[in-house]
Design an enzyme around this catalytic site. Structure first.
Site, short mmCIF file in Angstrom:
data_model
loop_
_atom_site.label_atom_id
_atom_site.label_comp_id
_atom_site.label_asym_id
_atom_site.label_seq_id
_atom_site.Cartn_x
_atom_site.Cartn_y
_atom_site.Cartn_z
CE LYS A 69 -1.82 -1.47 11.49
NZ LYS A 69 -0.57 -0.79 11.08
CG ASN A 79 -5.92 -1.74 0.79
OD1 ASN A 79 -5.50 -0.85 0.46
ND2 ASN A 79 -6.54 -1.69 1.76
N GLY A 112 -8.16 -18.97 15.10
CA GLY A 112 -8.95 -17.73 15.60
C GLY A 112 -9.37 -16.76 14.31
CE1 TYR A 152 -1.13 -6.04 10.85
CE2 TYR A 152 -3.57 -6.95 10.56
CZ TYR A 152 -2.52 -6.00 10.37
OH TYR A 152 -2.58 -4.88 9.56
CG ASP A 212 -10.90 -21.62 9.52
OD1 ASP A 212 -10.44 -20.86 8.90
OD2 ASP A 212 -12.16 -21.50 9.94
CG PHE A 240 1.68 3.28 4.44
CD1 PHE A 240 0.50 2.72 4.09
CD2 PHE A 240 2.09 4.37 4.07
CE1 PHE A 240 -0.52 3.53 3.19
CE2 PHE A 240 1.32 5.19 3.50
CZ PHE A 240 0.10 4.87 2.92
CB ALA A 241 6.92 0.98 8.25
CB ALA A 242 2.76 -2.65 10.11
CD GLU A 243 6.87 -8.11 10.08
OE1 GLU A 243 6.48 -9.11 9.23
OE2 GLU A 243 8.11 -7.68 9.90
CB ILE A 294 -1.06 0.15 1.21
CG1 ILE A 294 -1.87 -1.32 1.33
CG2 ILE A 294 -1.84 1.34 1.17
CD1 ILE A 294 -2.68 -1.55 2.64
CB THR A 311 -6.18 -3.11 10.01
OG1 THR A 311 -7.14 -4.21 9.73
CG2 THR A 311 -5.71 -3.53 11.63
CG ASP A 312 -11.19 -4.28 8.48
OD1 ASP A 312 -10.32 -4.83 8.71
OD2 ASP A 312 -12.09 -4.54 7.44
CD GLU A 313 -7.15 -8.37 10.11
OE1 GLU A 313 -6.62 -9.06 11.06
OE2 GLU A 313 -7.01 -8.86 8.91
P1 NAD Z 1 3.42 -4.92 3.39
O1 NAD Z 1 3.86 -5.84 4.37
O2 NAD Z 1 2.99 -4.90 1.99
O3 NAD Z 1 4.53 -3.60 3.48
C1 NAD Z 1 4.81 -3.36 4.93
C2 NAD Z 1 6.30 -2.55 4.52
O4 NAD Z 1 6.88 -2.04 5.81
C3 NAD Z 1 7.44 -3.29 3.90
O5 NAD Z 1 7.89 -2.50 2.77
C4 NAD Z 1 8.44 -3.48 4.96
O6 NAD Z 1 9.60 -3.43 4.44
C5 NAD Z 1 8.08 -2.38 5.84
N1 NAD Z 1 8.64 -2.55 7.13
C6 NAD Z 1 8.34 -3.63 7.86
N2 NAD Z 1 8.87 -3.39 9.08
C7 NAD Z 1 9.64 -2.36 9.13
C8 NAD Z 1 10.60 -1.52 10.07
N3 NAD Z 1 10.68 -2.06 11.36
N4 NAD Z 1 11.06 -0.54 9.65
C9 NAD Z 1 10.73 0.01 8.41
N5 NAD Z 1 9.94 -0.62 7.54
C10 NAD Z 1 9.41 -1.59 7.81
O7 NAD Z 1 2.08 -4.10 4.09
P2 NAD Z 1 0.90 -3.48 3.45
O8 NAD Z 1 -0.15 -4.62 2.93
O9 NAD Z 1 1.30 -2.27 2.46
O10 NAD Z 1 0.30 -2.53 4.54
C11 NAD Z 1 0.63 -1.23 4.90
C12 NAD Z 1 -0.02 -0.86 6.08
O11 NAD Z 1 -1.42 -0.85 6.17
C13 NAD Z 1 0.04 -1.66 7.40
O12 NAD Z 1 0.42 -0.64 8.65
C14 NAD Z 1 -1.18 -2.56 7.58
O13 NAD Z 1 -1.13 -2.81 8.98
C15 NAD Z 1 -2.20 -1.51 7.07
N6 NAD Z 1 -3.22 -2.41 6.45
C16 NAD Z 1 -3.08 -3.22 5.36
C17 NAD Z 1 -4.26 -3.68 4.84
C18 NAD Z 1 -4.22 -4.72 3.63
O14 NAD Z 1 -5.19 -5.19 3.36
N7 NAD Z 1 -3.04 -4.81 3.30
C19 NAD Z 1 -5.41 -3.37 5.52
C20 NAD Z 1 -5.67 -2.56 6.38
C21 NAD Z 1 -4.69 -2.13 6.98
O1 DAU Z 2 -8.68 -6.44 7.03
C1 DAU Z 2 -7.65 -5.56 6.81
C2 DAU Z 2 -6.52 -6.87 6.72
O2 DAU Z 2 -6.56 -7.46 5.72
C3 DAU Z 2 -4.98 -6.07 6.95
O3 DAU Z 2 -5.06 -5.48 8.21
C4 DAU Z 2 -4.04 -7.24 6.84
O4 DAU Z 2 -3.00 -6.43 6.82
C5 DAU Z 2 -4.42 -8.08 5.63
O5 DAU Z 2 -3.39 -8.87 5.36
C6 DAU Z 2 -5.77 -8.54 5.46
O6 DAU Z 2 -5.95 -9.64 6.29
P1 DAU Z 2 -6.61 -10.79 6.16
O7 DAU Z 2 -6.26 -11.79 7.10
O8 DAU Z 2 -8.16 -10.56 5.83
O9 DAU Z 2 -6.12 -10.89 4.58
P2 DAU Z 2 -5.65 -12.42 3.65
O10 DAU Z 2 -5.42 -12.12 2.46
O11 DAU Z 2 -4.57 -13.21 4.71
O12 DAU Z 2 -6.80 -13.34 4.01
C7 DAU Z 2 -8.04 -13.02 3.57
C8 DAU Z 2 -9.12 -13.97 3.71
O13 DAU Z 2 -8.94 -15.27 3.09
C9 DAU Z 2 -9.12 -14.76 5.10
O14 DAU Z 2 -10.49 -14.74 5.58
C10 DAU Z 2 -8.14 -15.88 5.16
C11 DAU Z 2 -8.73 -16.51 3.99
N1 DAU Z 2 -7.31 -17.17 3.00
C12 DAU Z 2 -5.97 -16.57 2.94
C13 DAU Z 2 -4.91 -17.36 2.68
C14 DAU Z 2 -3.45 -16.46 2.51
C15 DAU Z 2 -7.53 -18.53 2.87
O15 DAU Z 2 -8.64 -19.14 2.57
N2 DAU Z 2 -6.30 -19.06 2.24
C16 DAU Z 2 -5.20 -18.50 2.08
O16 DAU Z 2 -4.21 -19.19 1.61
#
Ligand code: NAD
Ligand code: DAU
Length: 366
Positions: free
Chosen positions: A157, A183, A300, A153, A297, A78-81, A13, A127-129
């Site tokens: 957050k 996303n 959690g 996670y 599954d 944005f930076a996060a695990e 993102i 995040t909505d989580e």
């Molecule tokens: P991503 O895992 O793709 O990217 C995370 C980035 O953070 C990476 O580039 C990584 O190198 C960097 N990073 C990790 N640890 C770091 C550290 N200690 N210092 C500096 N950089 C570090 O994540 P994303 O999916 O792009 O998510 C970005 C943000 O949005 C996160 O905070 C996540 O919680 C939030 N978010 C993501 C989603 C989603 O659907 N992907 C939804 C809701 C919220």
């Molecule tokens: O809701 C926002 C969150 O969405 C963000 O905060 C997280 O960073 C992002 O990773 C995402 O979390 P989810 O756990 O919802 O996303 P994921 O793509 O891992 O999984 C989406 C759904 O699909 C979830 O119900 C689990 C399921 N799934 C996922 C994987 C990877 C499967 O059934 N099989 C799979 O292999």
């Protein structure tokens, strides 16, 4: 002219946001602070007018020096695990980066901005989580829904959201927080449902559906998310949180079925795909759906997320533009057109690939 520090800007993102902001605000200065963990990728920033500084958000001296020397007035954090499954098998990194890392940035922002009276904005991407899970008939999450995180996670957050809130209330830091849904789009790391399943489908590998496949997520195209974040940064009120959703609540099975059908159509319309991906079922006229495999599954596993983004709509004029149908079709095209990007990640030869493809043209300062 604003000067932004985008943490995690080499991730999914974050890099889409850098591209979005640079397009909309070409005069602004963009500095990315990213540790380039497994999820960070220099290639995501290729061609963008941003300086990449490779470093850890927990490094207070580094963050302080960057904010001071680049005249940063806006941090977009944005930076996060980010992967729930990884937080189940290894929660420590989530506590370190998501909680300690966020607190480090807040301390820097307080010292350099609040203590000196400098105008600023600290935007936190969440995040909505954090709101936990919904039953089938529960109303969607609003900004006042009680926090009830269920995974390491989401707990990390939630803790970071609380710290951001506390720095606003206690010290007067000018903060905003956005909580968004799932996303999808370009540069999505292939561990998450949609990119993982696209790439598995192309290789004839199983599509591992957790549990009964009926968990529900609200799918948000990353460009809509970036527009929402921009709206919060420019028009959001200090100390407030805003939900950002895509208005596309779908059970996972529907997403997987949409994906399988789209892959089938792509192969039917383009014979070259069968040559490029001979192991795909679609290459030999079989439906991609034969790869669907129900597996244990996720522990959690949250059953349903749904976002009520009425506040962002009313206050900021936010509206998602992508339907899941059109957004997913564009995403599949992107993965088909950008095989080099994901192939490098899969091969684990990412650094060698970058050197060969981009040489010294990257923007890194390290
Ligand atoms: P991503 O895992 O793709 O990217 C995370 C980035 O953070 C990476 O580039 C990584 O190198 C960097 N990073 C990790 N640890 C770091 C550290 N200690 N210092 C500096 N950089 C570090 O994540 P994303 O999916 O792009 O998510 C970005 C943000 O949005 C996160 O905070 C996540 O919680 C939030 N978010 C993501 C989603 C989603 O659907 N992907 C939804 C809701 C919220
Ligand atoms: O809701 C926002 C969150 O969405 C963000 O905060 C997280 O960073 C992002 O990773 C995402 O979390 P989810 O756990 O919802 O996303 P994921 O793509 O891992 O999984 C989406 C759904 O699909 C979830 O119900 C689990 C399921 N799934 C996922 C994987 C990877 C499967 O059934 N099989 C799979 O292999």
């Amino acid at each position: 002219m604003a000067s932004l520090l985008v943490t995690g800007g080499a991730g999914f993102i974050g890099s889409n946001f850098v591209a979005h902001w640079a397009r909309e605000n070409p005069g602004d200065r963009l500095t990315v602070l990213d540790l380039l963990t497994y999820a960070g990728n220099r290639a995501n920033l290729e061609g963008l007018n941003a300086e990449l500084v490779v470093g850890d958000i927990r490094d207070e001296a580094l963050a302080f020096g960057l904010v001071e020397s680049r005249g940063i007035d806006t941090i977009v954090h944005f930076a996060a695990e980010s992967h729930v499954d990884r937080s189940i098998t290894g929660p420590d990194a989530f506590i370190e980066t998501n909680i300690i890392g966020t607190h480090t940035l807040l301390k820097v922002a307080k010292r350099l901005w609040v203590d000196t009276g400098k105008p600023h904005r600290f935007h936190h991407v969440s995040t909505d989580e954090v709101y936990g899970t919904l039953g089938p008939d529960d109303p969607a999450f609003t900004e006042t829904t009680a926090y009830a995180p269920n995974s390491p996670y989401s707990a990390s957050k939630a803790a970071s959201d609380h710290l951001v809130r506390a720095y606003h209330h206690t010290y007067g830091l000018n903060t905003t927080t956005s909580n968004c849904s799932n996303n999808y789009g370009p540069f999505h790391f292939p561990e998450k449902l949609i990119p993982l399943f696209i790439i598995n489908a192309l290789h004839g590998r199983a599509l591992p559906i957790y549990g009964d496949g009926l968990a529900v997520r609200d799918w948000l195209h990353v460009e809509d998310h970036c527009r929402g974040i921009s709206a919060v940064i420019t028009r959001g009120r200090a100390g407030e949180t805003y939900n950002i959703g895509g208005g596309e609540e779908l059970p996972n099975l529907t997403v997987v079925d949409t994906l399988c059908a789209a892959v089938d159509r792509a192969f039917a319309g383009n014979p070259d795909l069968a040559r490029r991906f001979p192991d795909a079922p679609a290459a030999s006229g079989q439906p991609t759906s034969v790869l669907k495999t129900f597996v244990a599954d996720r522990p959690g596993h949250d059953r349903r997320y749904a976002i009520d983004c009425a506040k962002a709509v009313a206050e900021l004029g936010y509206q998602p533009r992508h339907s899941f149908e059109s957004g997913f079709a564009a995403t599949l095209r992107w993965y088909l057109d950008n095989e080099g990007w994901w192939r490098a990640i899969l091969d684990g030869s990412y650094r060698a690939w970058m050197d060969a493809n981009y040489g010294n043209r990257g923007t890194s300062t390290q």
